[in-house]
Design a protein around this motif. Structure first.
Motif, PDB file in Angstrom:
ATOM      1  N   VAL A   1      43.969  41.736  42.966  1.00 40.48           N
ATOM      2  CA  VAL A   1      43.288  41.466  44.228  1.00 40.48           C
ATOM      3  C   VAL A   1      41.968  40.769  43.910  1.00 40.48           C
ATOM      4  O   VAL A   1      41.160  41.288  43.133  1.00 40.48           O
ATOM      5  N   THR A   2      41.733  39.599  44.492  1.00 37.55           N
ATOM      6  CA  THR A   2      40.503  38.850  44.237  1.00 37.55           C
ATOM      7  C   THR A   2      39.288  39.708  44.547  1.00 37.55           C
ATOM      8  O   THR A   2      39.154  40.235  45.645  1.00 37.55           O
ATOM      9  N   SER A   3      38.372  39.824  43.569  1.00 35.78           N
ATOM     10  CA  SER A   3      37.268  40.764  43.706  1.00 35.78           C
ATOM     11  C   SER A   3      35.900  40.107  43.595  1.00 35.78           C
ATOM     12  O   SER A   3      35.128  40.106  44.549  1.00 35.78           O
ATOM     13  N   SER A   4      35.551  39.557  42.424  1.00 36.72           N
ATOM     14  CA  SER A   4      34.186  39.073  42.235  1.00 36.72           C
ATOM     15  C   SER A   4      34.128  37.937  41.232  1.00 36.72           C
ATOM     16  O   SER A   4      35.097  37.644  40.534  1.00 36.72           O
ATOM     17  N   GLY A   5      32.953  37.317  41.180  1.00 37.51           N
ATOM     18  CA  GLY A   5      32.683  36.277  40.206  1.00 37.51           C
ATOM     19  C   GLY A   5      31.271  36.434  39.684  1.00 37.51           C
ATOM     20  O   GLY A   5      30.569  37.386  40.028  1.00 37.51           O
ATOM     21  N   SER A   6      30.838  35.503  38.867  1.00 42.38           N
ATOM     22  CA  SER A   6      29.511  35.608  38.264  1.00 42.38           C
ATOM     23  C   SER A   6      28.641  34.390  38.518  1.00 42.38           C
ATOM     24  O   SER A   6      27.455  34.401  38.178  1.00 42.38           O
ATOM     25  N   VAL A   7      29.207  33.330  39.114  1.00 46.23           N
ATOM     26  CA  VAL A   7      28.481  32.079  39.304  1.00 46.23           C
ATOM     27  C   VAL A   7      28.478  31.695  40.778  1.00 46.23           C
ATOM     28  O   VAL A   7      29.544  31.614  41.401  1.00 46.23           O
ATOM     29  N   ASP A   8      27.308  31.464  41.348  1.00 45.64           N
ATOM     30  CA  ASP A   8      27.227  30.958  42.718  1.00 45.64           C
ATOM     31  C   ASP A   8      27.961  29.626  42.799  1.00 45.64           C
ATOM     32  O   ASP A   8      27.779  28.755  41.953  1.00 45.64           O
ATOM     33  N   GLY A   9      28.799  29.477  43.836  1.00 43.22           N
ATOM     34  CA  GLY A   9      29.560  28.252  43.992  1.00 43.22           C
ATOM     35  C   GLY A   9      30.845  28.222  43.206  1.00 43.22           C
ATOM     36  O   GLY A   9      31.589  27.238  43.267  1.00 43.22           O
ATOM     37  N   CYS A  10      31.103  29.281  42.408  1.00 45.61           N
ATOM     38  CA  CYS A  10      32.401  29.441  41.728  1.00 45.61           C
ATOM     39  C   CYS A  10      32.665  28.342  40.716  1.00 45.61           C
ATOM     40  O   CYS A  10      33.813  27.999  40.439  1.00 45.61           O
ATOM     41  N   GLY A  11      31.590  27.786  40.153  1.00 47.21           N
ATOM     42  CA  GLY A  11      31.741  26.656  39.250  1.00 47.21           C
ATOM     43  C   GLY A  11      31.969  27.038  37.807  1.00 47.21           C
ATOM     44  O   GLY A  11      32.354  28.163  37.474  1.00 47.21           O
ATOM     45  N   ASP A  12      31.702  26.076  36.929  1.00 48.65           N
ATOM     46  CA  ASP A  12      31.971  26.212  35.509  1.00 48.65           C
ATOM     47  C   ASP A  12      31.288  27.457  34.943  1.00 48.65           C
ATOM     48  O   ASP A  12      30.119  27.734  35.214  1.00 48.65           O
ATOM     49  N   GLY A  13      32.037  28.247  34.189  1.00 51.68           N
ATOM     50  CA  GLY A  13      31.521  29.469  33.587  1.00 51.68           C
ATOM     51  C   GLY A  13      31.687  30.703  34.447  1.00 51.68           C
ATOM     52  O   GLY A  13      31.278  31.799  34.036  1.00 51.68           O
ATOM     53  N   ASP A  14      32.301  30.563  35.624  1.00 52.61           N
ATOM     54  CA  ASP A  14      32.497  31.707  36.510  1.00 52.61           C
ATOM     55  C   ASP A  14      33.442  32.720  35.875  1.00 52.61           C
ATOM     56  O   ASP A  14      34.567  32.390  35.500  1.00 52.61           O
ATOM     57  N   ASN A  15      32.969  33.958  35.742  1.00 53.45           N
ATOM     58  CA  ASN A  15      33.807  35.052  35.251  1.00 53.45           C
ATOM     59  C   ASN A  15      34.523  35.639  36.455  1.00 53.45           C
ATOM     60  O   ASN A  15      33.976  36.471  37.174  1.00 53.45           O
ATOM     61  N   SER A  16      35.729  35.197  36.702  1.00 51.44           N
ATOM     62  CA  SER A  16      36.466  35.557  37.907  1.00 51.44           C
ATOM     63  C   SER A  16      37.303  36.799  37.655  1.00 51.44           C
ATOM     64  O   SER A  16      38.122  36.834  36.727  1.00 51.44           O
ATOM     65  N   LEU A  17      37.080  37.839  38.476  1.00 50.60           N
ATOM     66  CA  LEU A  17      37.749  39.120  38.268  1.00 50.60           C
ATOM     67  C   LEU A  17      38.629  39.494  39.454  1.00 50.60           C
ATOM     68  O   LEU A  17      38.270  39.260  40.610  1.00 50.60           O
ATOM     69  N   PHE A  18      39.757  40.132  39.139  1.00 47.88           N
ATOM     70  CA  PHE A  18      40.714  40.621  40.118  1.00 47.88           C
ATOM     71  C   PHE A  18      40.953  42.107  39.848  1.00 47.88           C
ATOM     72  O   PHE A  18      41.103  42.508  38.696  1.00 47.88           O
ATOM     73  N   THR A  19      40.994  42.907  40.889  1.00 53.18           N
ATOM     74  CA  THR A  19      41.334  44.318  40.724  1.00 53.18           C
ATOM     75  C   THR A  19      42.748  44.433  40.177  1.00 53.18           C
ATOM     76  O   THR A  19      43.688  43.835  40.712  1.00 53.18           O
ATOM     77  N   ASN A  20      42.916  45.188  39.110  1.00 51.07           N
ATOM     78  CA  ASN A  20      44.232  45.390  38.503  1.00 51.07           C
ATOM     79  C   ASN A  20      45.000  46.429  39.321  1.00 51.07           C
ATOM     80  O   ASN A  20      44.695  47.618  39.263  1.00 51.07           O
ATOM     81  N   ILE A  21      45.981  45.989  40.099  1.00 52.86           N
ATOM     82  CA  ILE A  21      46.696  46.928  40.984  1.00 52.86           C
ATOM     83  C   ILE A  21      47.680  47.803  40.224  1.00 52.86           C
ATOM     84  O   ILE A  21      48.210  48.767  40.782  1.00 52.86           O
ATOM     85  N   GLN A  22      47.914  47.488  38.942  1.00 53.94           N
ATOM     86  CA  GLN A  22      48.869  48.293  38.187  1.00 53.94           C
ATOM     87  C   GLN A  22      48.244  49.546  37.586  1.00 53.94           C
ATOM     88  O   GLN A  22      48.966  50.417  37.105  1.00 53.94           O
TER      89      GLN A  22
END
Length: 263
Positions: free
Chosen positions: A224-245
């Motif tokens: 499940v799409t959760s959070s990121g680390s970079v405003d604007g979702c650009g280069d270097g964004d640490n994109s995290l998803f909740t692990n539903i398993q």
């Protein structure tokens, strides 16, 4: 750094990813063609070689609205688990939410709101630690939606190197879109990758949307799409998803959405 949650304020919003990027790995990730991307959620591409998709009434990925006490509206994304249960992110139903609704699209392009009778965030949701913990919630709708549903994928454990579809209603397209990414991080809490300008990335408005893949058959939700680390979702964004398993999240979803499908 406090994680950047991927939801959006609305004037009349929707939105998402397209070909923004994301993924480490020895080989370059090849973005599937538009037909493959859109057909993964049962819809068609809006333009040739594009990633924006039309016919949202045919998709399990829906636009979720959170209506606040001060009249403000936030937009997120959700996935239909059953005709009346929608999986989204816990942070999409923060304190102050007065009403929640899902947009029901019609074949003529018109839309109507289907209001929720209840919405429940995971009781263990917290902003402590790496990213947002247990960032999952389930919305119960007043009446059934005609959209198809998507199962949870529980038969194939997520691993580094998995290639996943990501879908949502977030920036920059302000319409349903589907992207593709390679998972490079798997923990009990999260799946994730660092966006490096290749393939796709999630952005504002995509919170609560699915990361999903096939295990040799139909596709199923793994994150499940959760959070990121970079405003604007650009280069270097640490994109995290909740692990539903992970059991604590999976058990919560099962309890809140009786009758959901699993593969």
């Amino acid at each position: 750094m406090f994680p950047i949650i991927k939801w959006a304020s609305m004037a009349l919003t929707a939105t998402l990813l397209a070909a923004c990027g994301g993924g480490d790995g020895a080989s370059e990730l090849v973005l599937p063609d538009a037909n493959t991307l859109c057909s993964s959620v049962g819809v068609k591409p809006k333009i040739i070689n594009g990633a924006d998709c039309v016919q949202p009434e045919s998709s399990p990925v829906v636009l979720v609205l959170s209506l606040g006490s001060e009249g403000q509206t936030q937009s997120c994304t959700g996935t239909m688990l059953t005709p009346t249960r929608v999986l989204t992110a816990a942070h999409c139903m923060l304190s102050g939410t007065q009403r929640m609704a899902v947009v029901q699209w019609q074949t003529n392009g018109n839309s109507a709101l289907v209001y929720a009778t209840a919405w429940v965030a995971h009781p263990g949701y917290t902003t402590n630690g790496d990213g947002l913990q247990n960032d999952a919630g389930v919305i119960t709708l007043k009446s059934a939606m005609s959209n198809p549903t998507m199962p949870l994928l529980v038969s194939s454990t997520s691993t580094k190197g998995d290639e996943v579809f990501i879908a949502g209603w977030g920036d920059p397209g302000q319409s349903l879109a589907v992207g593709y990414a390679r998972i490079t991080k798997v923990t009990e809490s999260h799946l994730g990758y660092v966006y490096k300008g290749q393939a796709s990335n999630t952005c504002a408005g995509d919170s609560g949307g699915p990361a999903y893949r096939s295990a040799g058959g139909p596709v199923g939700i793994v994150g499940v799409t959760s959070s990121g680390s970079v405003d604007g979702c650009g280069d270097g964004d640490n994109s995290l998803f909740t692990n539903i398993q992970t059991p604590r999240v999976l058990d919560f979803i099962r309890a809140q959405a009786p009758g959901l499908a699993e593969i």
